[in-house]
Design an enzyme around this catalytic site. Structure first.
Site, PDB file in Angstrom:
ATOM      1  CB  CYS A  14      33.262  41.052  23.667  1.00  0.00           C
ATOM      2  SG  CYS A  14      34.308  39.633  23.387  1.00  0.00           S
ATOM      3  CD  GLU A  15      27.866  44.609  24.837  1.00  0.00           C
ATOM      4  OE1 GLU A  15      27.641  45.292  25.864  1.00  0.00           O
ATOM      5  OE2 GLU A  15      28.008  45.087  23.706  1.00  0.00           O
TER       6      GLU A  15
ATOM      7  NE  ARG B 134      13.319  38.813  33.807  1.00  0.00           N
ATOM      8  CZ  ARG B 134      13.471  39.236  35.044  1.00  0.00           C
ATOM      9  NH1 ARG B 134      14.328  38.639  35.840  1.00  0.00           N
ATOM     10  NH2 ARG B 134      12.760  40.224  35.503  1.00  0.00           N
TER      11      ARG B 134
ATOM     12  NE  ARG C 267       7.665  38.642  35.277  1.00  0.00           N
ATOM     13  CZ  ARG C 267       8.647  39.060  34.484  1.00  0.00           C
ATOM     14  NH1 ARG C 267       9.864  38.625  34.668  1.00  0.00           N
ATOM     15  NH2 ARG C 267       8.401  39.923  33.522  1.00  0.00           N
TER      16      ARG C 267
HETATM   17  C1  LIG Z   1       4.341  39.599  28.129  1.00  0.00           C
HETATM   18  C2  LIG Z   1       2.876  39.583  28.094  1.00  0.00           C
HETATM   19  C3  LIG Z   1       2.151  38.776  28.984  1.00  0.00           C
HETATM   20  C4  LIG Z   1       2.805  37.950  30.055  1.00  0.00           C
HETATM   21  O1  LIG Z   1       3.442  38.722  30.993  1.00  0.00           O
HETATM   22  P1  LIG Z   1       4.022  38.056  32.340  1.00  0.00           P
HETATM   23  O2  LIG Z   1       4.716  39.189  32.997  1.00  0.00           O
HETATM   24  O3  LIG Z   1       4.945  36.978  31.914  1.00  0.00           O
HETATM   25  O4  LIG Z   1       2.860  37.535  33.117  1.00  0.00           O
HETATM   26  C5  LIG Z   1       0.787  38.742  28.858  1.00  0.00           C
HETATM   27  N1  LIG Z   1       0.137  39.471  27.930  1.00  0.00           N
HETATM   28  C6  LIG Z   1       0.803  40.267  27.065  1.00  0.00           C
HETATM   29  C7  LIG Z   1       0.041  41.032  26.067  1.00  0.00           C
HETATM   30  C8  LIG Z   1       2.181  40.356  27.127  1.00  0.00           C
HETATM   31  O5  LIG Z   1       2.832  41.153  26.274  1.00  0.00           O
END
Ligand SMILES: *Cc1c(COP(=O)(O)O)cnc(C)c1O
Length: 423
Positions: free
Chosen positions: A342-343, A311, A276
């Site tokens: 349709c949600e 999200r 992220r």
């Molecule tokens: C989803 C995930 C990440 C990344 O998470 P972010 O919130 O995008 O930083 C890293 N490691 C694992 C094991 C994950 O499942």
């Protein structure tokens, strides 16, 4: 009212829309590169720091290639994600495989690539041995459970989360894999998602450093890599502050110097699996207003839907919205901004104060660079949008086309229908 900026002017955006149509996600390459460099710099004091980009956040090979050029590896958790990493030329320990509930063929692919495997459970040791063999390097995902407070709505409390092994199990896991031939060891955790408080990650690092010391003292296990996982949040709300990566790096360094160094464990590599925070703020979903509807509430209908961005519908997540060209207009209209599913949860925003919106306006939904396009689905026969890359020189490159009806029907064979309609 705090604002969020765009990496293009109204005129530039209109040219992009002219050439590509709407809707689309567009990613800002320059900002992504600068951002990942910033993270690497904040941890440059670590011997062998590496960010393994969580492929699931933005599983597009052109994004992965940009990140790989910056020295980033890949964090994968499925076979297609491993193949994507392979396609951009990542190999061996440039890949970590942090999966759960994993099928044998995925472990075999991870072994074939020489990826660092993070086991999610003590029973997966025997499963891995049978399916793919125990590699020389092996890592475990630790779930601190009730020992660790916190958690949030995305990942839940550690105690309620399905991931990882308990503390007790962890102390059985390492001797077991050592007896089966493993020689190098990693320790992983990921117990939070979208967290904006840097001290949370400092505490997690501290917990992991102490655990590495205990593993050394009790079992003579030398942890070579500590993987702090991902989970660094981004300021989806314009009023929120981004995580100060420099502060985070410096505080983790202090903990390292306090715990790792005096116990003689230096050097230990620290790695991360952020998704992220790497690309999230640098992606934008651009859509056009198709309809305005005034009933008990006022609705703005876009040509994008939940298929393009789940999200808000899935977690009630906030995504900031800019009405292009109306940035300085008063926010004097209250709207639900919707897609066409349709949600009734197909809404990008609920009761959002925005400038007056007209049919044909261009809408930019912010912070879609991670867990955006990737989460899309085809429910209701909705097709996912294209993905564009804004290059540092201002050119725009299509890095994924939009889905077509043929894509949607690709898994169907119409030829066995009794009452076959025209081809
Ligand atoms: C989803 C995930 C990440 C990344 O998470 P972010 O919130 O995008 O930083 C890293 N490691 C694992 C094991 C994950 O499942």
């Amino acid at each position: 009212m705090a604002q969020k900026s765009l990496p293009f002017s109204k005129q530039q955006l209109e040219e992009i829309v002219q050439a590509h149509g709407t809707p689309f996600h567009i990613y800002d390459e320059k900002a992504i590169r600068e951002n990942v460099r910033r993270l690497q710099k904040a941890f440059s004091w670590v011997p062998g720091f590496k960010e393994y980009f969580a492929v699931k956040a933005t599983p597009n090979p052109y994004i992965l290639e940009i990140l790989a050029e910056e020295g980033t590896g890949a964090d994968c958790s499925s076979l297609p994600e491993l193949i994507l990493a392979e396609k951009v030329g990542l190999r061996g320990e440039e890949i970590v495989f942090t999966s759960n509930d994993t099928p044998g063929e995925e472990y075999r692919k991870a072994r074939e690539l020489g990826a660092i495997i993070n086991l999610d459970d003590i029973t997966h040791i025997d499963f891995l041995a049978k399916e793919a063999g125990i590699p020389e390097m092996i890592s475990f995902r630790y779930n601190p459970g009730p020992l660790r407070q916190g958690g949030n709505s995305i990942i839940g409390n550690p105690e309620e989360a399905k991931y990882g092994v308990t503390r007790e199990q962890l102390f059985e896991c390492y001797p077991k894999v050592r007896s089966m031939g493993a020689k190098r060891f990693g320790l992983h955790t990921m117990i939070i998602s979208n967290e904006l408080d840097p001290d949370y990650f400092v505490e997690t690092a501290t917990m992991m450093f102490e655990l590495a010391v205990e593993l050394k003292q009790r079992l003579n296990i030398n942890i070579e890599i500590i993987n702090l996982g991902g989970g660094i949040g981004i300021p989806y709300h314009p009023e929120q502050e981004p995580v100060n990566l420099e502060y985070l790096g410096a505080q983790v360094q202090k903990a390292y110097n306090r715990i790792i160094v005096p116990n003689g464990l230096d050097p230990i590599r620290i790695v991360m699996e952020c998704g992220r925070v790497i690309t999230g703020p640098y992606g934008y979903l651009v859509a056009r207003v198709l309809h305005r509807k005034e009933i008990y509430k006022n609705y703005i209908g876009l040509d994008a839907s939940m298929a393009d961005l789940m999200r808000p519908g899935m977690y009630g997540a906030y995504h900031h919205i800019t009405v292009v060209g109306k940035e300085n207009w008063p926010l004097d209209h209250k709207y639900d901004v919707t897609g066409s599913l349709c949600e009734n949860n197909d809404k990008f925003a609920v009761d959002r104060m925005l400038p007056r919106i007209d049919i044909g306006d261009l809408i930019v939904i912010h912070d879609t660079g991670a867990h955006g396009h990737a989460m899309g689905f085809n429910y209701n026969g909705k097709l996912r949008s294209k993905e564009l890359l804004l290059k540092p020189d201002g050119r725009v490159m299509q890095i994924r086309r939009a889905e077509t009806i043929d894509d949607y029907f690709a898994t169907l064979d119409f030829s066995k229908l009794k009452n076959k309609q025209s081809e």
